[in-house]
Design a protein around this motif. Structure first.
Motif, PDB file in Angstrom:
ATOM      1  N   ASN A  14       0.856  -1.172   0.000  1.00  0.00           N
ATOM      2  CA  ASN A  14       0.000   0.000   0.000  1.00  0.00           C
ATOM      3  C   ASN A  14       0.893   1.223   0.000  1.00  0.00           C
ATOM      4  O   ASN A  14       2.095   1.133   0.221  1.00  0.00           O
ATOM      5  N   GLY A  15       0.326   2.381  -0.266  1.00  0.00           N
ATOM      6  CA  GLY A  15       1.101   3.620  -0.248  1.00  0.00           C
ATOM      7  C   GLY A  15       1.636   3.985  -1.606  1.00  0.00           C
ATOM      8  O   GLY A  15       1.800   3.137  -2.475  1.00  0.00           O
ATOM      9  N   PRO A  16       1.922   5.258  -1.808  1.00  0.00           N
ATOM     10  CA  PRO A  16       2.405   5.738  -3.105  1.00  0.00           C
ATOM     11  C   PRO A  16       3.913   5.597  -3.281  1.00  0.00           C
ATOM     12  O   PRO A  16       4.444   5.901  -4.330  1.00  0.00           O
ATOM     13  N   LYS A  27      -4.395  -1.493  -3.160  1.00  0.00           N
ATOM     14  CA  LYS A  27      -3.138  -2.208  -2.953  1.00  0.00           C
ATOM     15  C   LYS A  27      -2.476  -2.449  -4.310  1.00  0.00           C
ATOM     16  O   LYS A  27      -3.145  -2.571  -5.324  1.00  0.00           O
ATOM     17  N   ASP A  28      -1.151  -2.521  -4.305  1.00  0.00           N
ATOM     18  CA  ASP A  28      -0.388  -2.810  -5.514  1.00  0.00           C
ATOM     19  C   ASP A  28       0.266  -4.178  -5.363  1.00  0.00           C
ATOM     20  O   ASP A  28       0.716  -4.547  -4.282  1.00  0.00           O
ATOM     21  N   VAL A  29       0.325  -4.923  -6.452  1.00  0.00           N
ATOM     22  CA  VAL A  29       1.037  -6.203  -6.483  1.00  0.00           C
ATOM     23  C   VAL A  29       2.305  -5.976  -7.299  1.00  0.00           C
ATOM     24  O   VAL A  29       2.244  -5.488  -8.429  1.00  0.00           O
ATOM     25  N   GLY A  50      -1.423  -2.086 -10.155  1.00  0.00           N
ATOM     26  CA  GLY A  50      -2.053  -1.409  -9.036  1.00  0.00           C
ATOM     27  C   GLY A  50      -2.805  -0.162  -9.431  1.00  0.00           C
ATOM     28  O   GLY A  50      -3.223   0.001 -10.574  1.00  0.00           O
ATOM     29  N   THR A  51      -2.950   0.733  -8.456  1.00  0.00           N
ATOM     30  CA  THR A  51      -3.706   1.966  -8.624  1.00  0.00           C
ATOM     31  C   THR A  51      -2.888   3.122  -8.088  1.00  0.00           C
ATOM     32  O   THR A  51      -2.359   3.062  -6.984  1.00  0.00           O
ATOM     33  N   GLY A  52      -2.778   4.171  -8.898  1.00  0.00           N
ATOM     34  CA  GLY A  52      -2.104   5.390  -8.464  1.00  0.00           C
ATOM     35  C   GLY A  52      -3.128   6.439  -8.084  1.00  0.00           C
ATOM     36  O   GLY A  52      -4.326   6.315  -8.373  1.00  0.00           O
ATOM     37  N   HIS A  53      -2.652   7.488  -7.433  1.00  0.00           N
ATOM     38  CA  HIS A  53      -3.515   8.601  -7.046  1.00  0.00           C
ATOM     39  C   HIS A  53      -2.835   9.877  -7.540  1.00  0.00           C
ATOM     40  O   HIS A  53      -1.710  10.180  -7.151  1.00  0.00           O
TER      41      HIS A  53
END
Length: 177
Positions: A14-16, A27-29, A50-53
């Protein structure tokens, strides 16, 4: 023989990134695989799904400040050491919220005598591979470059183990529409 033939890792994160506050609940794998058939040769690859913000609006696509976006990246690389030569190269591709990017580099080092190296490097990044020439003109007018090549030639002399004197010539060529 004092080395691992294969090395791998996979994790859920988790986290950027390091030392940054969490900014989404996704969550990122991330995974990595290294294969070393000889002590002088390495082949590796990795991926991120994953997903960015978005911390700002993207100049190269439709990602807006504060939005979550899909973030998928992968790379392959090779590394070879045959004294007095060392070479490393890597190819990288990404897909961030509908924007396809790619890049790569080749680093070469020649050590003709102890503590002295000659260096050649080529580096490439295209932040939006689907950018057309007309779009590129708009980007250039705003000071943005989507595709860039960097060439480096230089020499370095190692004074101590972690102290060197170096001189480099760097030429950067952005794509102009």
């Amino acid at each position: 023989k004092g080395r691992n033939l294969m090395n791998y890792s996979i994790g859920v994160f988790n986290g950027p990134g390091m030392n940054k506050k969490e900014n989404n609940s996704q969550k990122d794998v991330i995974g990595m695989l290294k294969y070393m058939p000889t002590k002088n040769f390495l082949v590796e690859g990795s991926f991120l799904v994953g997903t960015g913000h978005a911390l700002t609006n993207s100049a190269y696509g439709n990602i807006k400040l504060g939005e979550d976006y899909s973030r998928h990246r992968w790379n392959v690389g090779v590394e070879a050491t045959f004294s007095p030569f060392y070479i490393r190269g890597e190819y990288i591709q990404g897909y961030d919220g509908g924007i396809h990017s790619r890049g790569g580099y080749i680093n070469m080092l020649y050590t003709p005598f102890k503590k002295f190296d000659l260096i050649l490097n080529w580096d490439y990044l295209d932040k939006n591979i689907h950018c057309h020439k007309e779009e590129q003109k708009v980007y250039n007018a705003n000071g943005w470059v989507t595709e860039q090549h960097t060439y480096t030639a230089g020499a370095q002399y190692w004074i101590y183990k972690r102290c060197r004197l170096s001189a480099h010539f760097v030429y950067t060529r952005p794509r102009v529409g």
